[in-house]
Design a protein around this motif. Structure first.
Motif, PDB file in Angstrom:
ATOM      1  N   ILE A 150       0.842  -1.206   0.000  1.00  0.00           N
ATOM      2  CA  ILE A 150       0.000   0.000   0.000  1.00  0.00           C
ATOM      3  C   ILE A 150       0.872   1.248   0.000  1.00  0.00           C
ATOM      4  O   ILE A 150       0.661   2.181  -0.787  1.00  0.00           O
ATOM      5  CB  ILE A 150      -0.943   0.002   1.220  1.00  0.00           C
ATOM      6  CG1 ILE A 150      -1.989  -1.106   1.086  1.00  0.00           C
ATOM      7  CG2 ILE A 150      -1.621   1.354   1.378  1.00  0.00           C
ATOM      8  CD1 ILE A 150      -2.863  -1.272   2.304  1.00  0.00           C
ATOM      9  N   ARG A 151       1.905   1.274   0.868  1.00  0.00           N
ATOM     10  CA  ARG A 151       2.787   2.446   0.934  1.00  0.00           C
ATOM     11  C   ARG A 151       3.558   2.628  -0.368  1.00  0.00           C
ATOM     12  O   ARG A 151       3.780   3.745  -0.820  1.00  0.00           O
ATOM     13  CB  ARG A 151       3.755   2.315   2.117  1.00  0.00           C
ATOM     14  CG  ARG A 151       3.086   2.465   3.474  1.00  0.00           C
ATOM     15  CD  ARG A 151       4.101   2.874   4.543  1.00  0.00           C
ATOM     16  NE  ARG A 151       5.214   1.928   4.643  1.00  0.00           N
ATOM     17  CZ  ARG A 151       5.209   0.845   5.409  1.00  0.00           C
ATOM     18  NH1 ARG A 151       4.146   0.572   6.156  1.00  0.00           N
ATOM     19  NH2 ARG A 151       6.245   0.034   5.456  1.00  0.00           N
ATOM     20  N   LEU A 152       3.957   1.508  -0.969  1.00  0.00           N
ATOM     21  CA  LEU A 152       4.714   1.584  -2.213  1.00  0.00           C
ATOM     22  C   LEU A 152       3.878   2.180  -3.339  1.00  0.00           C
ATOM     23  O   LEU A 152       4.323   3.082  -4.068  1.00  0.00           O
ATOM     24  CB  LEU A 152       5.205   0.192  -2.599  1.00  0.00           C
ATOM     25  CG  LEU A 152       6.026   0.100  -3.877  1.00  0.00           C
ATOM     26  CD1 LEU A 152       7.281   0.945  -3.765  1.00  0.00           C
ATOM     27  CD2 LEU A 152       6.391  -1.349  -4.176  1.00  0.00           C
ATOM     28  N   VAL A 153       2.647   1.716  -3.502  1.00  0.00           N
ATOM     29  CA  VAL A 153       1.768   2.243  -4.554  1.00  0.00           C
ATOM     30  C   VAL A 153       1.445   3.711  -4.280  1.00  0.00           C
ATOM     31  O   VAL A 153       1.436   4.545  -5.197  1.00  0.00           O
ATOM     32  CB  VAL A 153       0.489   1.394  -4.668  1.00  0.00           C
ATOM     33  CG1 VAL A 153      -0.516   2.047  -5.620  1.00  0.00           C
ATOM     34  CG2 VAL A 153       0.823  -0.013  -5.149  1.00  0.00           C
TER      35      VAL A 153
ATOM     36  N   GLN B 155       2.405   9.498  -5.328  1.00  0.00           N
ATOM     37  CA  GLN B 155       2.871  10.765  -4.757  1.00  0.00           C
ATOM     38  C   GLN B 155       4.020  11.340  -5.583  1.00  0.00           C
ATOM     39  O   GLN B 155       4.054  12.542  -5.858  1.00  0.00           O
ATOM     40  CB  GLN B 155       3.329  10.546  -3.320  1.00  0.00           C
ATOM     41  CG  GLN B 155       3.854  11.815  -2.639  1.00  0.00           C
ATOM     42  CD  GLN B 155       4.369  11.534  -1.241  1.00  0.00           C
ATOM     43  OE1 GLN B 155       3.822  10.706  -0.528  1.00  0.00           O
ATOM     44  NE2 GLN B 155       5.443  12.195  -0.862  1.00  0.00           N
ATOM     45  N   ARG B 156       4.955  10.471  -5.993  1.00  0.00           N
ATOM     46  CA  ARG B 156       6.073  10.943  -6.821  1.00  0.00           C
ATOM     47  C   ARG B 156       5.562  11.507  -8.138  1.00  0.00           C
ATOM     48  O   ARG B 156       6.107  12.485  -8.661  1.00  0.00           O
ATOM     49  CB  ARG B 156       7.033   9.785  -7.085  1.00  0.00           C
ATOM     50  CG  ARG B 156       7.785   9.319  -5.858  1.00  0.00           C
ATOM     51  CD  ARG B 156       9.003  10.211  -5.581  1.00  0.00           C
ATOM     52  NE  ARG B 156       9.616   9.882  -4.307  1.00  0.00           N
ATOM     53  CZ  ARG B 156      10.472   8.881  -4.121  1.00  0.00           C
ATOM     54  NH1 ARG B 156      10.805   8.120  -5.136  1.00  0.00           N
ATOM     55  NH2 ARG B 156      10.994   8.674  -2.931  1.00  0.00           N
ATOM     56  N   ALA B 157       4.524  10.882  -8.697  1.00  0.00           N
ATOM     57  CA  ALA B 157       3.962  11.377  -9.957  1.00  0.00           C
ATOM     58  C   ALA B 157       3.415  12.791  -9.792  1.00  0.00           C
ATOM     59  O   ALA B 157       3.609  13.651 -10.654  1.00  0.00           O
ATOM     60  CB  ALA B 157       2.858  10.434 -10.441  1.00  0.00           C
ATOM     61  N   VAL B 158       2.740  13.046  -8.669  1.00  0.00           N
ATOM     62  CA  VAL B 158       2.195  14.382  -8.408  1.00  0.00           C
ATOM     63  C   VAL B 158       3.319  15.384  -8.211  1.00  0.00           C
ATOM     64  O   VAL B 158       3.285  16.496  -8.757  1.00  0.00           O
ATOM     65  CB  VAL B 158       1.264  14.354  -7.174  1.00  0.00           C
ATOM     66  CG1 VAL B 158       0.834  15.757  -6.785  1.00  0.00           C
ATOM     67  CG2 VAL B 158       0.042  13.485  -7.454  1.00  0.00           C
TER      68      VAL B 158
ATOM     69  N   GLN C  26      -1.305  15.130  -1.345  1.00  0.00           N
ATOM     70  CA  GLN C  26      -0.687  16.426  -1.079  1.00  0.00           C
ATOM     71  C   GLN C  26      -1.686  17.575  -1.230  1.00  0.00           C
ATOM     72  O   GLN C  26      -1.393  18.612  -1.804  1.00  0.00           O
ATOM     73  CB  GLN C  26       0.506  16.641  -2.010  1.00  0.00           C
ATOM     74  CG  GLN C  26       1.625  15.644  -1.777  1.00  0.00           C
ATOM     75  CD  GLN C  26       2.876  15.997  -2.520  1.00  0.00           C
ATOM     76  OE1 GLN C  26       2.872  16.846  -3.398  1.00  0.00           O
ATOM     77  NE2 GLN C  26       3.966  15.347  -2.172  1.00  0.00           N
ATOM     78  N   GLY C  27      -2.898  17.352  -0.733  1.00  0.00           N
ATOM     79  CA  GLY C  27      -3.900  18.416  -0.748  1.00  0.00           C
ATOM     80  C   GLY C  27      -4.604  18.586  -2.077  1.00  0.00           C
ATOM     81  O   GLY C  27      -5.433  19.484  -2.224  1.00  0.00           O
ATOM     82  N   LYS C  28      -4.297  17.750  -3.075  1.00  0.00           N
ATOM     83  CA  LYS C  28      -4.911  17.884  -4.400  1.00  0.00           C
ATOM     84  C   LYS C  28      -5.943  16.786  -4.610  1.00  0.00           C
ATOM     85  O   LYS C  28      -5.693  15.623  -4.289  1.00  0.00           O
ATOM     86  CB  LYS C  28      -3.844  17.798  -5.500  1.00  0.00           C
ATOM     87  CG  LYS C  28      -2.826  18.924  -5.456  1.00  0.00           C
ATOM     88  CD  LYS C  28      -1.824  18.776  -6.596  1.00  0.00           C
ATOM     89  CE  LYS C  28      -0.829  19.931  -6.593  1.00  0.00           C
ATOM     90  NZ  LYS C  28       0.144  19.815  -7.709  1.00  0.00           N
ATOM     91  N   GLU C  29      -7.095  17.172  -5.155  1.00  0.00           N
ATOM     92  CA  GLU C  29      -8.122  16.193  -5.505  1.00  0.00           C
ATOM     93  C   GLU C  29      -7.788  15.642  -6.881  1.00  0.00           C
ATOM     94  O   GLU C  29      -7.844  16.362  -7.883  1.00  0.00           O
ATOM     95  CB  GLU C  29      -9.505  16.850  -5.506  1.00  0.00           C
ATOM     96  CG  GLU C  29      -9.966  17.282  -4.127  1.00  0.00           C
ATOM     97  CD  GLU C  29     -11.348  17.908  -4.158  1.00  0.00           C
ATOM     98  OE1 GLU C  29     -11.918  18.011  -5.268  1.00  0.00           O
ATOM     99  OE2 GLU C  29     -11.851  18.281  -3.103  1.00  0.00           O
TER     100      GLU C  29
END
Length: 572
Positions: free
Chosen positions: A191-194, A199-202, A270-273
């Motif tokens: 779960i953390r990995l996915v 998150q990295r993509a954002v 990160q606060g983004k929908e």
């Protein structure tokens, strides 16, 4: 030590309510979300409200850092601006720094410059001051970047993803037991990995995430500004667990691995929908997964921000003013056609107009516009939806794509009966769209009487204006591309990216377009079954500027580089 640094031992810490108020005012934190976090805080007896806000994805750690920086008047520093290595490491343990999320950036005779993610607790500042026998000066940083710097300076050089990879089950990829696979995909490391992949993509502004299993590796790639970049990835043994986790999030059938599937994930990062469209297809070594990221909060339906300007924008807006007829936007997949149409609809969206769209899928929700999602599985295709909506008394109709002759005929009939119809085609140029319609079986006289304009477009990467480098264009390049046509400046300057800058010197994308406006000469040629090159020559006499020429104009204006224009328009 620069004078802007703040003495960490003499801080007046603002209450968390003051920080939350700043986040609501400057970072878009919604009052209803703050109340929800407070209720969860009360239920869990968690006294870290800010930490809870970031864990819930209601605000990003960067926004929290900005709040601390503003309220404490302390400098904000990002990891990219931190030193590559410390010449002298203070006597601090990695465990201490990870627990309090602090890391030194500099230790000299003036004191210790300490980067902190949460300065609410003054104990770590006192401890560092005692350990180093020196004053401590505060610098604020986002929590995730503080963690990465701790790893860089004090850890074993492993990234957060690398640490997670070590905890994965080596036999995960060979599992055939669906229930066991479902349990594995629900375990914390996977779960953390996915979540970290997303998150990295954002963080990197990616538009797509590609997860591709191969015989000896699982590839993860991000499409950033239209170009794929390879990222750190888990071992191939974890392919089944990682892909199953994505399928569970998208509510897909993890037992079905032989057929393609499509789904959707709605989440906050990160606060983004974010709205992630998920597509899976079976491959030789598992299933390839592609996720398209749609950030509903930051998308801007504004022609100037897309790269439209000058005569091209004026001509396009003139076509939009037609009360009826067909406006086509054409280009390959990923060239921004849908965004251009949404921007056009936003401009047309007034109280006096009824607008209905038929899309597959509906990418963004537009207030005041009726949007229909096609569902071929139950018989609701483009043609079927169009037959129904013409009885809904619309003024403007947007069709996601003209895919077949039946859809084209209904669109043409709608335009002849007083509707403005907007749609897309997949062709390489504006003139080629006319021959494509003819090839689909549409009569030439119907095209001549209904099509008002065709916009072909591509997306080129924008040069970062802060790091781009200008150089005088060589005489050979000026002669080869005719650059003197596009600027009066002498000598003629071109620009190139700084390869050492973030993103390779590019940031964002700009549209290059060619607009074909139907005139009497074009209609006459169309009735005589002229080919695409003849139509394009006539359109050029009427003012059409090709994609290549528009790209050159943006290159000499410093918006993009010549190499980028050639890559997009000539495949170089």
């Amino acid at each position: 030590m620069p004078p802007s640094h703040v003495d960490a031992l003499n801080l007046v810490i603002p209450p968390s309510e003051q920080l939350c108020q700043w986040l609501m005012t400057h970072s878009g934190l919604k009052p209803i979300d703050l109340e929800r976090a407070r209720r969860l805080q009360a239920e869990s007896e968690d006294d870290e409200l800010l930490g809870l806000l970031t864990r819930l994805g209601l605000v990003s750690e960067l926004e929290v850092a900005r709040a601390w920086s503003a309220l404490l008047q302390a400098p904000l520093l990002l990891a990219e601006d931190a030193p590559g290595e410390l010449e002298r490491l203070p006597p601090l343990t990695e465990r201490f720094m990870r627990h309090y999320r602090v890391v030194p950036l500099c230790w000299d005779e003036q004191g210790v410059q300490l980067l902190a993610a949460n300065p609410a607790n003054d104990y770590p500042f006192q401890a560092v001051a005692h350990a180093c026998a020196a004053p401590v000066f505060l610098v604020i940083g986002p929590g995730n970047e503080v963690d990465s710097l701790i790893e860089r300076f004090y850890g074993q050089g492993r990234s957060a993803m690398g640490s997670l990879i070590e905890t994965l089950d080596d036999d995960a990829g060979s599992l055939e037991d669906i229930e066991h696979l479902k349990d594995l995909a629900s375990e914390a490391p996977v779960i953390r990995l996915v979540n970290l992949i997303m998150q990295r993509a954002v963080e990197q502004r990616a538009s797509d995430i590609h997860i591709e299993p191969f015989e000896s590796q699982l590839k993860v790639r991000y499409r950033i500004d239209g170009v794929l970049h390879e990222a750190e990835a888990p071992p191939s043994s974890s392919s089944a667990a990682v892909i199953s986790r994505v399928k569970i999030m998208a509510r897909l059938d993890i037992a079905e691995r032989r057929l393609p599937q499509d789904g959707r994930i709605m989440l906050r990062i990160q606060g983004k929908e974010l709205d992630l469209r998920v597509s899976t297809v079976p491959t030789s070594f598992g299933e390839s997964v592609v996720m398209r990221l749609l950030d509903r909060q930051t998308v801007r339906f504004d022609f100037q921000s897309l790269g439209f300007d000058g005569e091209r924008l004026d001509g396009f807006l003139d076509v939009l003013e037609n009360p009826h007829g067909i406006l086509l936007v054409t280009g390959p997949t990923g060239s921004g056609k849908t965004t251009t149409l949404y921007t056009a609809l936003s401009r047309l969206n007034t109280a006096e107009r009824k607008i209905i769209t038929v899309e597959d899928p509906v990418e963004y929700q537009l207030e005041g516009i009726n949007q229909i999602q096609v569902k071929p599985a139950i018989g609701l295709d483009f043609a079927g939806a169009l037959r129904s909506i013409v009885r809904q008394d619309p003024d403007v109709i947007m069709i996601g794509e003209m895919r077949d002759l039946e859809t084209c005929r209904i669109a043409i009939q709608s335009s002849l009966t007083g509707h403005l119809v907007l749609s897309t085609l997949h062709t390489n140029s504006a003139a080629a769209s006319i021959t494509r319609l003819l090839d689909m079986g549409v009569e030439s006289y119907l095209i001549a009487s209904t099509v008002k304009g065709i916009l072909a477009q591509r997306l080129v990467r924008r040069l970062d204006p802060h790091t781009r480098m200008a150089f005088e264009a060589p005489a050979e390049l000026i002669a080869e591309h005719g650059l003197e046509r596009f600027t009066e400046q002498r000598p003629i300057l071109l620009y190139k990216p700084c390869s050492e800058a973030a993103g390779g010197g590019y940031f964002g994308r700009s549209a290059i377009t060619e607009l074909l406006v139907m005139n009497e000469e074009l209609r006459s040629l169309l009735m005589r079954q002229a080919d695409a090159s003849t139509l394009e020559q006539a359109a050029r006499r009427g003012g059409l500027r090709t994609l290549y020429e528009e790209g050159l104009r943006q290159a000499v204006a410093g918006i993009t580089s010549l190499e980028e224009v050639l890559r997009v328009t000539r495949g170089e």
